[in-house]
Design a protein around this motif. Structure first.
Motif, mmCIF file in Angstrom:
data_model
loop_
_atom_site.group_PDB
_atom_site.id
_atom_site.type_symbol
_atom_site.label_atom_id
_atom_site.label_comp_id
_atom_site.label_asym_id
_atom_site.label_seq_id
_atom_site.Cartn_x
_atom_site.Cartn_y
_atom_site.Cartn_z
ATOM 1 N N PHE A 37 44.095 -31.686 41.316
ATOM 2 C CA PHE A 37 43.739 -32.741 40.358
ATOM 3 C C PHE A 37 45.019 -33.471 39.978
ATOM 4 O O PHE A 37 45.975 -32.861 39.496
ATOM 5 C CB PHE A 37 43.063 -32.126 39.128
ATOM 6 N N VAL A 38 45.038 -34.800 40.195
ATOM 7 C CA VAL A 38 46.195 -35.624 39.858
ATOM 8 C C VAL A 38 45.752 -36.673 38.838
ATOM 9 O O VAL A 38 44.737 -37.365 39.035
ATOM 10 C CB VAL A 38 46.792 -36.311 41.098
ATOM 11 N N ALA A 39 46.508 -36.820 37.766
ATOM 12 C CA ALA A 39 46.185 -37.767 36.700
ATOM 13 C C ALA A 39 47.189 -38.910 36.681
ATOM 14 O O ALA A 39 48.399 -38.684 36.667
ATOM 15 C CB ALA A 39 46.182 -37.051 35.345
ATOM 16 N N MET A 40 46.687 -40.137 36.681
ATOM 17 C CA MET A 40 47.527 -41.335 36.588
ATOM 18 C C MET A 40 47.153 -42.109 35.327
ATOM 19 O O MET A 40 46.036 -42.032 34.834
ATOM 20 C CB MET A 40 47.321 -42.227 37.817
ATOM 21 N N GLY A 41 48.116 -42.902 34.839
ATOM 22 C CA GLY A 41 47.817 -43.731 33.686
ATOM 23 C C GLY A 41 49.001 -43.924 32.779
ATOM 24 O O GLY A 41 50.160 -43.893 33.200
ATOM 25 N N ASP A 42 48.708 -44.100 31.491
ATOM 26 C CA ASP A 42 49.738 -44.397 30.499
ATOM 27 C C ASP A 42 49.856 -43.245 29.502
ATOM 28 O O ASP A 42 49.582 -42.089 29.836
ATOM 29 C CB ASP A 42 49.434 -45.737 29.811
ATOM 30 N N SER A 43 50.240 -43.566 28.272
ATOM 31 C CA SER A 43 50.518 -42.529 27.282
ATOM 32 C C SER A 43 49.298 -41.682 26.939
ATOM 33 O O SER A 43 49.429 -40.511 26.577
ATOM 34 C CB SER A 43 51.074 -43.167 26.006
ATOM 35 N N GLU B 67 50.294 -38.793 47.863
ATOM 36 C CA GLU B 67 51.061 -37.830 48.655
ATOM 37 C C GLU B 67 50.646 -36.389 48.352
ATOM 38 O O GLU B 67 50.806 -35.498 49.187
ATOM 39 C CB GLU B 67 52.562 -37.993 48.396
ATOM 40 N N LEU B 68 50.109 -36.176 47.167
ATOM 41 C CA LEU B 68 49.695 -34.831 46.756
ATOM 42 C C LEU B 68 48.320 -34.453 47.301
ATOM 43 O O LEU B 68 47.870 -33.330 47.096
ATOM 44 C CB LEU B 68 49.691 -34.746 45.223
ATOM 45 N N ARG B 69 47.654 -35.396 47.988
ATOM 46 C CA ARG B 69 46.348 -35.157 48.605
ATOM 47 C C ARG B 69 45.353 -34.588 47.585
ATOM 48 O O ARG B 69 44.788 -33.491 47.755
ATOM 49 C CB ARG B 69 46.470 -34.192 49.796
ATOM 50 N N PRO B 70 45.067 -35.315 46.520
ATOM 51 C CA PRO B 70 44.193 -34.784 45.472
ATOM 52 C C PRO B 70 42.729 -34.731 45.889
ATOM 53 O O PRO B 70 42.246 -35.550 46.679
ATOM 54 C CB PRO B 70 44.384 -35.784 44.330
ATOM 55 N N ASP B 71 42.019 -33.753 45.321
ATOM 56 C CA ASP B 71 40.564 -33.693 45.441
ATOM 57 C C ASP B 71 39.920 -34.523 44.339
ATOM 58 O O ASP B 71 38.862 -35.130 44.541
ATOM 59 C CB ASP B 71 40.097 -32.238 45.322
ATOM 60 N N ILE B 72 40.555 -34.514 43.173
ATOM 61 C CA ILE B 72 40.104 -35.303 42.020
ATOM 62 C C ILE B 72 41.303 -36.093 41.518
ATOM 63 O O ILE B 72 42.414 -35.542 41.409
ATOM 64 C CB ILE B 72 39.555 -34.396 40.896
ATOM 65 N N ILE B 73 41.086 -37.368 41.207
ATOM 66 C CA ILE B 73 42.187 -38.202 40.724
ATOM 67 C C ILE B 73 41.676 -39.083 39.593
ATOM 68 O O ILE B 73 40.593 -39.667 39.684
ATOM 69 C CB ILE B 73 42.770 -39.046 41.880
ATOM 70 N N SER B 74 42.404 -39.134 38.499
ATOM 71 C CA SER B 74 41.984 -39.944 37.353
ATOM 72 C C SER B 74 42.869 -41.177 37.230
ATOM 73 O O SER B 74 44.081 -41.116 37.467
ATOM 74 C CB SER B 74 42.032 -39.120 36.062
ATOM 75 N N VAL B 75 42.238 -42.286 36.873
ATOM 76 C CA VAL B 75 42.945 -43.548 36.634
ATOM 77 C C VAL B 75 42.448 -44.095 35.311
ATOM 78 O O VAL B 75 41.346 -44.637 35.222
ATOM 79 C CB VAL B 75 42.679 -44.576 37.756
ATOM 80 N N VAL B 76 43.229 -43.915 34.261
ATOM 81 C CA VAL B 76 42.877 -44.410 32.934
ATOM 82 C C VAL B 76 44.038 -45.275 32.461
ATOM 83 O O VAL B 76 45.086 -44.762 32.050
ATOM 84 C CB VAL B 76 42.607 -43.263 31.946
ATOM 85 N N GLY C 271 47.575 -33.019 26.438
ATOM 86 C CA GLY C 271 46.627 -34.102 26.671
ATOM 87 C C GLY C 271 45.346 -33.689 27.368
ATOM 88 O O GLY C 271 45.188 -32.582 27.876
ATOM 89 N N TRP C 272 44.406 -34.637 27.382
ATOM 90 C CA TRP C 272 43.058 -34.376 27.875
ATOM 91 C C TRP C 272 43.035 -33.942 29.338
ATOM 92 O O TRP C 272 42.217 -33.094 29.724
ATOM 93 C CB TRP C 272 42.173 -35.617 27.691
ATOM 94 N N ALA C 273 43.906 -34.520 30.170
ATOM 95 C CA ALA C 273 43.861 -34.208 31.600
ATOM 96 C C ALA C 273 44.240 -32.753 31.859
ATOM 97 O O ALA C 273 43.617 -32.071 32.685
ATOM 98 C CB ALA C 273 44.781 -35.153 32.373
ATOM 99 N N ALA C 274 45.272 -32.273 31.173
ATOM 100 C CA ALA C 274 45.668 -30.869 31.338
ATOM 101 C C ALA C 274 44.584 -29.935 30.819
ATOM 102 O O ALA C 274 44.317 -28.880 31.411
ATOM 103 C CB ALA C 274 46.988 -30.615 30.610
ATOM 104 N N LEU C 275 43.953 -30.312 29.718
ATOM 105 C CA LEU C 275 42.864 -29.498 29.185
ATOM 106 C C LEU C 275 41.687 -29.463 30.158
ATOM 107 O O LEU C 275 41.062 -28.424 30.366
ATOM 108 C CB LEU C 275 42.409 -30.063 27.837
ATOM 109 N N LEU C 276 41.402 -30.601 30.762
ATOM 110 C CA LEU C 276 40.320 -30.668 31.738
ATOM 111 C C LEU C 276 40.631 -29.820 32.966
ATOM 112 O O LEU C 276 39.754 -29.123 33.500
ATOM 113 C CB LEU C 276 40.081 -32.125 32.146
ATOM 114 N N ALA C 277 41.867 -29.879 33.429
ATOM 115 C CA ALA C 277 42.260 -29.161 34.642
ATOM 116 C C ALA C 277 41.946 -27.673 34.537
ATOM 117 O O ALA C 277 41.536 -27.040 35.521
ATOM 118 C CB ALA C 277 43.749 -29.371 34.921
ATOM 119 N N ALA C 278 42.118 -27.129 33.342
ATOM 120 C CA ALA C 278 41.896 -25.693 33.158
ATOM 121 C C ALA C 278 40.438 -25.295 33.329
ATOM 122 O O ALA C 278 40.132 -24.115 33.547
ATOM 123 C CB ALA C 278 42.384 -25.273 31.772
#
Length: 285
Positions: free
Chosen positions: A6-12, A69-78, A27-34
């Protein structure tokens, strides 16, 4: 078994501002990853490449290559709020960049996560004439995100409005970023959407915070110190244009033609999306 990436992209917001932990932000992405992989059934490999202040151009040019490059299965763009806070804001350019980002993620086979976001002017409590132009911009970005999310089959979270926006207990002292409770809510809502798609098998993130929410005095202190600096940094870029937009807003309000500004903004979104559709069909008459 290969880990779920899981790779997360975005801003603050995605960097985790507002949800402090001992070594920085979570943040939300790390909480979701778990909560993506079931206990004992595999690991989740989480990478957060989001950067505070990022605009859509930053995600396209810097974050996207690193993420793919990390070949993600899930990727977020917020992303998108910072675009609305710049004098260079152009809904056509924002739409074109988001289209490239989403398309690149889809082409690699990653499941895409997106979200529409609240209006920053309303969150900051700006006067109406200043807030309405920013609200119009954010509505435009959200409309583009909605349309492109549907086009690319994204898991889309509607986070632009609702009770959670008005609940100050979910927001940090800066009024622009969720606090721990808000980040946990975002993570839980994303988890529910992913679980419905069969893409999240772990336990949903807890909504209960581990730290107390900011006090009113903390909020006032932030606004008087760091908040002043935040506004000042953007004044040199946005404020002159925003004052012009506000004056135009007042003129239209006096004339009773405020609806015209909304129509112009809606037309801009429509032409931006139409241009993307035309680019996909170069042989169309």
């Amino acid at each position: 078994m290969s880990p779920l990436r899981f790779v997360a992209m975005g801003d603050s917001l995605t960097e985790g501002i507002g949800d402090p932990v001992a070594d920085g932000w979570r943040g939300w992405a790390a909480l979701l990853a778990a909560g993506l992989a079931p206990p004992g059934g595999g690991d989740t490999e989480f990478h957060n490449v989001a950067v505070s202040g990022a605009q859509t151009s930053d995600v396209l040019k810097r974050q996207l290559p690193a993420a793919l490059e990390l070949r993600p299965d899930i990727i977020s763009v917020v992303v998108g709020v910072n675009d609305t806070l710049r004098c260079t804001f152009d809904i056509h350019a924002v739409a074109a960049r988001l289209d490239q980002i989403y398309a690149s993620c889809a082409q690699q086979g990653a499941l895409l996560l997106t979200a529409c976001l609240p209006d920053p002017g309303a969150m900051l409590g700006l006067p109406g004439a200043l807030a309405r132009p920013l609200a119009r911009r954010q509505r435009g970005v959200n409309a583009v995100v909605h349309a492109l999310s549907e086009r690319y089959g994204a898991v889309h979270l509607h986070a632009a409005e609702g009770d959670w926006v008005a609940d100050r207990g979910l927001w940090s002292a800066d009024r622009l970023h969720p606090g721990e409770r808000g980040h946990r809510l975002l993570a839980a809502r994303f988890h529910a959407l992913l679980a419905a798609r069969g893409a999240a098998a772990g336990r949903p993130p807890s909504r209960e915070p581990q730290l107390p929410q900011p006090t009113r005095s903390a909020s006032i202190w932030w606004l008087a110190t760091a908040g002043t600096g935040w506004v000042a940094r953007r004044c040199t870029d946005l404020l002159p244009q925003l004052l012009t937009l506000a004056a135009d807003e007042v003129r239209h309000q006096v004339r009773g033609s405020s609806a015209r500004l909304d129509l112009i903004a809606s037309h801009g979104v429509a032409t931006a999306l139409a241009a993307l559709s035309a680019a996909e069909q170069p042989d169309a008459a």
